[in-house]
Design a protein around this motif. Structure first.
Motif, short mmCIF file in Angstrom:
data_model
loop_
_atom_site.label_atom_id
_atom_site.label_comp_id
_atom_site.label_asym_id
_atom_site.label_seq_id
_atom_site.Cartn_x
_atom_site.Cartn_y
_atom_site.Cartn_z
N ASN A 144 0.81 -1.22 0.00
CA ASN A 144 0.00 0.00 0.00
C ASN A 144 0.84 1.27 0.00
N LYS A 145 2.12 1.17 0.44
CA LYS A 145 2.99 2.34 0.46
C LYS A 145 3.26 2.87 -0.95
N ASN A 146 3.23 1.96 -1.93
CA ASN A 146 3.67 2.31 -3.28
C ASN A 146 2.51 2.52 -4.25
N ILE A 147 1.27 2.64 -3.76
CA ILE A 147 0.16 2.86 -4.65
C ILE A 147 -0.48 4.20 -4.36
N THR A 148 -1.14 4.75 -5.36
CA THR A 148 -1.77 6.06 -5.22
C THR A 148 -3.09 5.92 -4.47
N HIS A 149 -3.61 7.06 -4.08
CA HIS A 149 -4.89 7.08 -3.37
C HIS A 149 -6.01 6.52 -4.26
N GLU A 150 -5.94 6.85 -5.56
CA GLU A 150 -6.96 6.35 -6.48
C GLU A 150 -6.89 4.83 -6.62
N GLN A 151 -5.66 4.30 -6.69
CA GLN A 151 -5.50 2.85 -6.79
C GLN A 151 -6.00 2.15 -5.53
N LEU A 152 -5.69 2.74 -4.38
CA LEU A 152 -6.15 2.15 -3.12
C LEU A 152 -7.68 2.15 -3.05
N ALA A 153 -8.28 3.28 -3.47
CA ALA A 153 -9.74 3.36 -3.47
C ALA A 153 -10.35 2.34 -4.42
N SER A 154 -9.68 2.12 -5.56
CA SER A 154 -10.16 1.13 -6.53
C SER A 154 -10.09 -0.29 -5.96
N GLN A 155 -8.98 -0.58 -5.25
CA GLN A 155 -8.83 -1.90 -4.64
C GLN A 155 -9.90 -2.14 -3.57
N ILE A 156 -10.17 -1.10 -2.77
CA ILE A 156 -11.20 -1.22 -1.73
C ILE A 156 -12.56 -1.46 -2.37
N ALA A 157 -12.83 -0.73 -3.46
CA ALA A 157 -14.12 -0.89 -4.15
C ALA A 157 -14.25 -2.29 -4.74
N GLU A 158 -13.16 -2.81 -5.31
CA GLU A 158 -13.19 -4.16 -5.89
C GLU A 158 -13.40 -5.20 -4.80
N ALA A 159 -12.72 -5.02 -3.65
CA ALA A 159 -12.89 -5.96 -2.54
C ALA A 159 -14.32 -5.94 -2.03
N GLU A 160 -14.89 -4.73 -1.95
CA GLU A 160 -16.28 -4.61 -1.49
C GLU A 160 -17.24 -5.25 -2.49
N ALA A 161 -16.92 -5.09 -3.79
CA ALA A 161 -17.78 -5.69 -4.82
C ALA A 161 -17.72 -7.21 -4.76
N ARG A 162 -16.51 -7.75 -4.52
CA ARG A 162 -16.37 -9.21 -4.39
C ARG A 162 -17.14 -9.71 -3.17
N LYS A 163 -17.02 -8.96 -2.07
CA LYS A 163 -17.75 -9.34 -0.85
C LYS A 163 -19.25 -9.32 -1.09
N GLN A 164 -19.71 -8.27 -1.80
CA GLN A 164 -21.14 -8.15 -2.08
C GLN A 164 -21.60 -9.30 -2.98
N ALA A 165 -20.75 -9.66 -3.98
CA ALA A 165 -21.11 -10.75 -4.89
C ALA A 165 -21.22 -12.08 -4.14
N ILE A 166 -20.30 -12.30 -3.20
CA ILE A 166 -20.34 -13.53 -2.40
C ILE A 166 -21.60 -13.57 -1.55
N GLU A 167 -21.94 -12.42 -0.94
CA GLU A 167 -23.16 -12.37 -0.12
C GLU A 167 -24.40 -12.60 -0.96
N GLU A 168 -24.43 -12.02 -2.17
CA GLU A 168 -25.59 -12.22 -3.06
C GLU A 168 -25.71 -13.67 -3.47
N GLU A 169 -24.56 -14.32 -3.73
CA GLU A 169 -24.59 -15.73 -4.11
C GLU A 169 -25.10 -16.58 -2.97
N LYS A 170 -24.68 -16.25 -1.73
CA LYS A 170 -25.18 -16.98 -0.57
C LYS A 170 -26.69 -16.81 -0.43
N LYS A 171 -27.18 -15.58 -0.64
CA LYS A 171 -28.61 -15.34 -0.55
C LYS A 171 -29.36 -16.11 -1.64
N ALA A 172 -28.78 -16.12 -2.86
CA ALA A 172 -29.42 -16.85 -3.96
C ALA A 172 -29.46 -18.34 -3.67
N GLU A 173 -28.38 -18.85 -3.10
CA GLU A 173 -28.33 -20.28 -2.75
C GLU A 173 -29.36 -20.59 -1.68
#
Length: 290
Positions: A122-151
């Motif tokens: 994280n020391k070597n990435i920009t604020h925008e890259q860090l925000a993008s990584q957080i958003a991607e992680a949140e999207a993956r988490k949301q997708a997993i939760e939606e799949e659990k609900k669908a199951e």
């Protein structure tokens, strides 16, 4: 005099001097064992399997701290494994998979390599890259939760479908049992035919009617308010036996929609050698009904 002083000096040194240690080959320190120094890492499934296993749980209670080498899990030995399995985070780091003592796990002294590596990246990435990584992680988490609900929805729908199938089956056998009860009640009311059959047959038919009435009520109650996970198979078999015996005594049968009442159900396996399609017979509350 000078020579004598020199000689005394050498004698004094030799007498009071400590002997030099002699090194032996078998006293040399052994090389560290690579396998012993290797850090154990567990996944969640792995460590749960260890705790559930009686013999492996004993070994788990003797684990050393991966950071300081001190006993890490000794206090787990005072608890049942069924309790320990819900407290694994006290000894096990889900990030790096290591087992640690209380000081390094609970009291904030744990240096987790995985988190350190992430901080270094994280020391070597920009604020925008860090925000993008957080958003991607949140999207993956949301997708997993939606799949659990669908199951969970799919499982609930499948369970509901099975419940409806069981309900239809209970209704069908309750309806057939009621037909048998009404049939035997009609025989009991026909006093002329009962007298012609004789007292023994009359009494047997009355006894069959009493049994059929009780079972028909039981099967109807199972349809309205089930108490069994499946069908009341024994009661249903009794109904079939009662009807079969009544037919033997009277030579009569129940007609439904102009067809003899079919005591075989749509879910029953076909009789040996039968070539008729399951959907072929729609009359008599038989195999074509469901």
């Amino acid at each position: 005099g000078l020579a004598q002083a020199s000689w005394c000096s050498r004698l004094s040194v030799g007498f009071f001097a400590k002997p030099r240690p002699v090194a032996h080959c078998d006293a040399m320190p052994a090389e560290p064992d690579a396998a012993a120094s290797e850090v154990k890492r567990f996944t969640r499934d792995d460590i749960e399997a260890v705790v559930k296993n009686k013999d492996q749980f004993k070994a788990f209670c003797k684990e050393k701290c991966a950071e300081c080498g001190k006993p890490a899990t000794k206090n787990a030995s005072t608890m049942p494994s069924a309790v320990v399995i819900h407290m694994l985070d006290q000894w096990w780091c889900r990030e790096c998979g290591r087992v640690l003592c209380q000081a390094h796990r609970i009291q904030g002294q744990h240096t987790c390599e995985r988190l350190d590596q992430q901080k270094e990246r994280n020391k070597n990435i920009t604020h925008e890259q860090l925000a993008s990584q957080i958003a991607e992680a949140e999207a993956r988490k949301q997708a997993i939760e939606e799949e659990k609900k669908a199951e969970a929805r799919r499982a609930a729908e499948a369970e509901e479908q099975q419940r409806l199938v069981r309900k239809d089956r209970r209704q069908l056998i309750a309806k057939k049992a009621k037909y048998v009860e009404d049939f035997l009640q009609g025989l009991a009311r026909d006093t002329d035919a009962a007298a012609a059959r004789g007292a023994a047959r009359r009494d047997e038919l009355l006894e069959l009617y009493t049994r059929a009435k009780r079972i028909a009520l039981t099967l109807y109650n199972e349809y309205e308010h089930p108490t069994l996970p499946g069908l009341a198979e024994e009661d249903w078999q009794d109904v079939k036996d009662i009807y079969e015996r009544a037919r033997e005594i009277t030579g009569m049968f129940i007609a439904v929609e102009g067809q003899p009442l079919d005591m075989a159900n749509p879910w029953d396996p076909p009789p040996p050698g039968a070539e008729q399609s399951v959907e072929a017979d729609g009359a008599g509350l038989g195999r074509g009904l469901l």
